[in-house]
Design an enzyme around this catalytic site. Structure first.
Site, short mmCIF file in Angstrom:
data_model
loop_
_atom_site.label_atom_id
_atom_site.label_comp_id
_atom_site.label_asym_id
_atom_site.label_seq_id
_atom_site.Cartn_x
_atom_site.Cartn_y
_atom_site.Cartn_z
N VAL A 140 0.84 -1.21 0.00
CA VAL A 140 0.00 0.00 0.00
C VAL A 140 0.87 1.26 0.00
O VAL A 140 0.54 2.27 -0.64
CB VAL A 140 -0.94 -0.02 1.24
CG1 VAL A 140 -1.60 1.34 1.47
CG2 VAL A 140 -2.01 -1.09 1.08
N GLY A 158 -16.84 -18.93 2.19
CA GLY A 158 -15.89 -19.36 3.21
C GLY A 158 -15.13 -18.15 3.73
O GLY A 158 -14.92 -17.18 2.98
N VAL A 194 -19.84 -11.00 -4.84
CA VAL A 194 -20.20 -11.95 -5.90
C VAL A 194 -19.09 -12.99 -6.05
O VAL A 194 -17.96 -12.66 -6.35
CB VAL A 194 -20.42 -11.24 -7.26
CG1 VAL A 194 -20.83 -12.24 -8.33
CG2 VAL A 194 -21.47 -10.14 -7.12
N GLY A 204 -21.96 -28.14 6.52
CA GLY A 204 -21.81 -26.70 6.72
C GLY A 204 -21.94 -25.88 5.44
O GLY A 204 -21.68 -24.68 5.43
N LYS A 220 -26.70 -11.60 -6.83
CA LYS A 220 -25.41 -11.58 -7.53
C LYS A 220 -25.62 -11.30 -9.02
O LYS A 220 -24.83 -10.57 -9.64
CB LYS A 220 -24.69 -12.91 -7.32
CG LYS A 220 -24.24 -13.08 -5.86
CD LYS A 220 -23.85 -14.52 -5.57
CE LYS A 220 -23.38 -14.68 -4.14
NZ LYS A 220 -23.21 -16.10 -3.76
N1 LIG Z 1 -19.65 -16.39 4.86
C1 LIG Z 1 -19.31 -16.41 3.58
O1 LIG Z 1 -18.79 -17.40 3.07
C2 LIG Z 1 -19.57 -15.20 2.73
C3 LIG Z 1 -19.19 -15.21 1.37
C4 LIG Z 1 -19.40 -14.07 0.58
C5 LIG Z 1 -20.00 -12.97 1.14
N2 LIG Z 1 -20.40 -12.99 2.44
C6 LIG Z 1 -21.04 -11.80 2.99
O2 LIG Z 1 -20.24 -11.28 4.05
C7 LIG Z 1 -21.08 -10.69 5.02
C8 LIG Z 1 -20.78 -11.32 6.39
O3 LIG Z 1 -21.03 -12.69 6.34
P1 LIG Z 1 -20.52 -13.67 7.52
O4 LIG Z 1 -20.75 -15.04 7.01
O5 LIG Z 1 -19.18 -13.27 7.99
O6 LIG Z 1 -21.62 -13.34 8.63
P2 LIG Z 1 -21.58 -13.75 10.17
O7 LIG Z 1 -20.62 -14.86 10.42
O8 LIG Z 1 -22.98 -13.91 10.62
O9 LIG Z 1 -20.97 -12.44 10.88
C9 LIG Z 1 -21.68 -11.24 11.00
C10 LIG Z 1 -20.94 -10.33 11.96
O10 LIG Z 1 -21.64 -9.09 12.05
C11 LIG Z 1 -21.85 -8.78 13.42
N3 LIG Z 1 -23.07 -8.01 13.54
C12 LIG Z 1 -24.34 -8.39 13.26
N4 LIG Z 1 -25.19 -7.38 13.47
C13 LIG Z 1 -24.45 -6.34 13.92
C14 LIG Z 1 -24.75 -5.03 14.33
N5 LIG Z 1 -26.00 -4.58 14.33
N6 LIG Z 1 -23.72 -4.22 14.72
C15 LIG Z 1 -22.46 -4.68 14.75
N7 LIG Z 1 -22.11 -5.92 14.36
C16 LIG Z 1 -23.10 -6.74 13.96
C17 LIG Z 1 -21.90 -10.09 14.15
O11 LIG Z 1 -21.58 -9.89 15.52
P3 LIG Z 1 -21.49 -11.14 16.52
O12 LIG Z 1 -20.24 -11.87 16.12
O13 LIG Z 1 -21.37 -10.50 17.84
O14 LIG Z 1 -22.73 -11.94 16.32
C18 LIG Z 1 -20.83 -10.88 13.38
O15 LIG Z 1 -19.58 -10.62 13.91
C19 LIG Z 1 -22.52 -10.89 4.52
O16 LIG Z 1 -22.92 -9.75 3.80
C20 LIG Z 1 -22.41 -12.08 3.60
O17 LIG Z 1 -23.40 -12.09 2.59
C21 LIG Z 1 -20.19 -14.07 3.25
#
Ligand SMILES: NC(=O)c1ccc[n+]([C@@H]2O[C@H](COP(=O)([O-])OP(=O)(O)OC[C@H]3O[C@@H](n4cnc5c(N)ncnc54)[C@H](OP(=O)(O)O)[C@@H]3O)[C@@H](O)[C@H]2O)c1
Length: 429
Positions: free
Chosen positions: A35, A305, A133, A188, A206
């Site tokens: 960076v 993931g 996406v 999972g 997407k």
């Molecule tokens: N998982 C995947 O493989 C993947 C792939 C592509 C895109 N995404 C995208 O990435 C994003 C996150 O996905 P993820 O799987 O990481 O979700 P996740 O595991 O459910 O994590 C969500 C995080 O957000 C926090 N959170 C929820 N509500 C909140 C609030 N109001 N204020 C502050 N923090 C808050 C949660 O806190 P706590 O930990 O305290 O519950 C948690 O740390 C989503 O938009 C998803 O579509 C995910």
């Protein structure tokens, strides 16, 4: 190298956020060198503060995400919370306070991408969302930047790993839909409530993002025709195999032949086993792009993931940090083409229709006449009779979706047609 660090606020520290924090910490020196300044994790917003957050120091963790994005010294906000609110308000506040934004939030970008881009532009900030996406796969940047001089005609992709895993198990292990879904859940790959994946909502979001970027036209989630995989049967998979095809849930974004309109759709489709997308197994994603000058391009990799998705988030973060350092902004929304977004009835494709019919003379001719009356030309017919009943599998040449729907409606009214067992589109031929 500048010694004053660029400050990053991380909103969310779950599956993706925890990996972003880990890589930011373990690769700190390399990232700083790439960076041109160190990147400092300045705060991490979560919902439940008491949980262990790996390498994130406890003093950085807060439940007040709004206060974090309002601090004024934050250079880039990384949003990995998901959902529409509070993510939308937090990103808007981040722009108002001069921060650039990196998000993985497909639902929010598909619903409100135009307004967020406008807010970013107004405040001279970046909005990047490569991870939204197909996870780790570099796709939005190639479409937006590498193909900026070309004309994309078609984007055909497997953009949901859960449904690809289920259909792959149905094909390779002969599982039924429920059995394959149970296996996906146990491993999972599917969430406790799999609706967003199996009903095609995730892929449709997407598709809206892909079509918007590929065609320089705003395509909203509501513009995307959506069908999930819950109606796909083991018989469909067997029938596809018999004809040298397999079944995939595809996101298809296409420019019409006259170049004036586009369609975006998500539905299960049969594709030939020789098509590159047919070999995309398990929970992998792949996207096939066809453009005027480049021809055919294929992007393949892990679509979800923590660590793969964090890779895409960090790529965007490095880009946003470089821009901050140079006082520059990356490419914003490009929607100048303003092409019409046509409804599903205008989409043109081939169809595989399976009918249960009476096994008696003249039925085949009667069915063929209905297809002809609606201008849908038949490519192949396969008939199998047993005990006075027969199954008829018709594969058509290319036809408008509206013409096919009208054909099926008429077929349903024939006394000799006992039922329409399945209708599936045939792509990639
Ligand atoms: N998982 C995947 O493989 C993947 C792939 C592509 C895109 N995404 C995208 O990435 C994003 C996150 O996905 P993820 O799987 O990481 O979700 P996740 O595991 O459910 O994590 C969500 C995080 O957000 C926090 N959170 C929820 N509500 C909140 C609030 N109001 N204020 C502050 N923090 C808050 C949660 O806190 P706590 O930990 O305290 O519950 C948690 O740390 C989503 O938009 C998803 O579509 C995910």
């Amino acid at each position: 190298m500048r010694t004053r660090p660029l400050k990053v606020a991380l909103l969310g520290c779950g599956v993706v956020g925890s990996e972003v924090a880990r890589i930011l910490t373990t690769n700190a020196d390399d990232l700083a060198a790439r960076v041109g300044a160190p990147i400092e994790l300045a705060g991490v917003a979560v919902r439940r503060p008491g949980r262990a957050r790996g390498q994130v120091p406890a003093e950085l963790v807060t439940t007040d995400a709004t206060a974090l994005v309002k601090r004024g010294d934050i250079d880039v906000v990384v949003e990995v919370i998901g959902g529409i609110e509070p993510a939308r308000s937090l990103l808007t506040t981040a722009f108002e306070h001069g921060a650039s934004v990196v998000s993985a939030n497909k639902a929010l970008l598909a619903e409100d991408g135009a307004a967020l881009h406008a807010a970013a532009q107004k405040h001279g900030a970046d909005l990047y969302y490569e991870a939204a996406v197909a996870g780790a796969i570099p796709l939005l940047r190639p479409l937006r930047e590498s193909l900026a001089g070309d004309e994309v005609n078609r984007v055909l992709g497997i953009v949901n790993g859960t449904t690809n895993f289920i259909l792959d198990r149905m094909d390779s292990a002969g599982s039924g839909y429920s059995e394959a879904l149970d296996e996906a859940t146990a491993l999972g790959y599917a969430e406790a409530d799999p609706t967003a994946d199996v009903e095609g909502f995730d892929a449709a979001a997407k598709a809206a993002i892909l079509a918007s970027i590929a065609f320089h036209t705003r395509v909203r989630l509501d513009d995307v025709h959506r069908e999930g995989i819950t109606e796909v049967t083991a018989a469909d998979i067997v029938s596809a195999r018999r004809m040298g095809r397999t079944v995939k849930l595809l996101a298809i974004c296409e420019r019409a032949a006259d170049g004036r309109s586009v369609t975006a759709r998500v539905h299960p489709a049969m594709i030939p086993l020789s098509h590159p997308l047919a070999s995309v197994r398990e929970a992998y994603n792949a996207v096939f792009v066809e453009s005027e000058a480049a021809g055919q391009l294929m992007f393949y990799g892990q679509g979800a993931g923590g660590s793969p998705t964090a890779s895409a988030v960090l790529g965007d973060l490095v880009a946003a940090c470089r821009n901050k350092l140079n006082g520059a902004v990356g490419p914003g929304e490009s929607a100048y083409a303003r092409l019409a977004v046509s409804p599903m009835g205008r989409a043109v494709t081939r169809y595989h229709i399976s009918l249960d019919v009476a096994d008696k003379p003249g039925v085949l001719a009667q069915v063929a006449t209905v297809f002809a009356e609606h201008g849908v030309s038949i490519d192949t017919v396969r008939q199998q009779g047993k005990d006075g009943e027969a199954s008829l599998v018709v594969v058509t040449h290319r036809a408008h979706d509206a013409a096919l729907s009208a054909t099926v409606e008429t077929l349903r009214r024939l006394d000799t047609v006992r039922g329409v067992a399945s209708i599936m589109r045939v792509e990639g031929e």
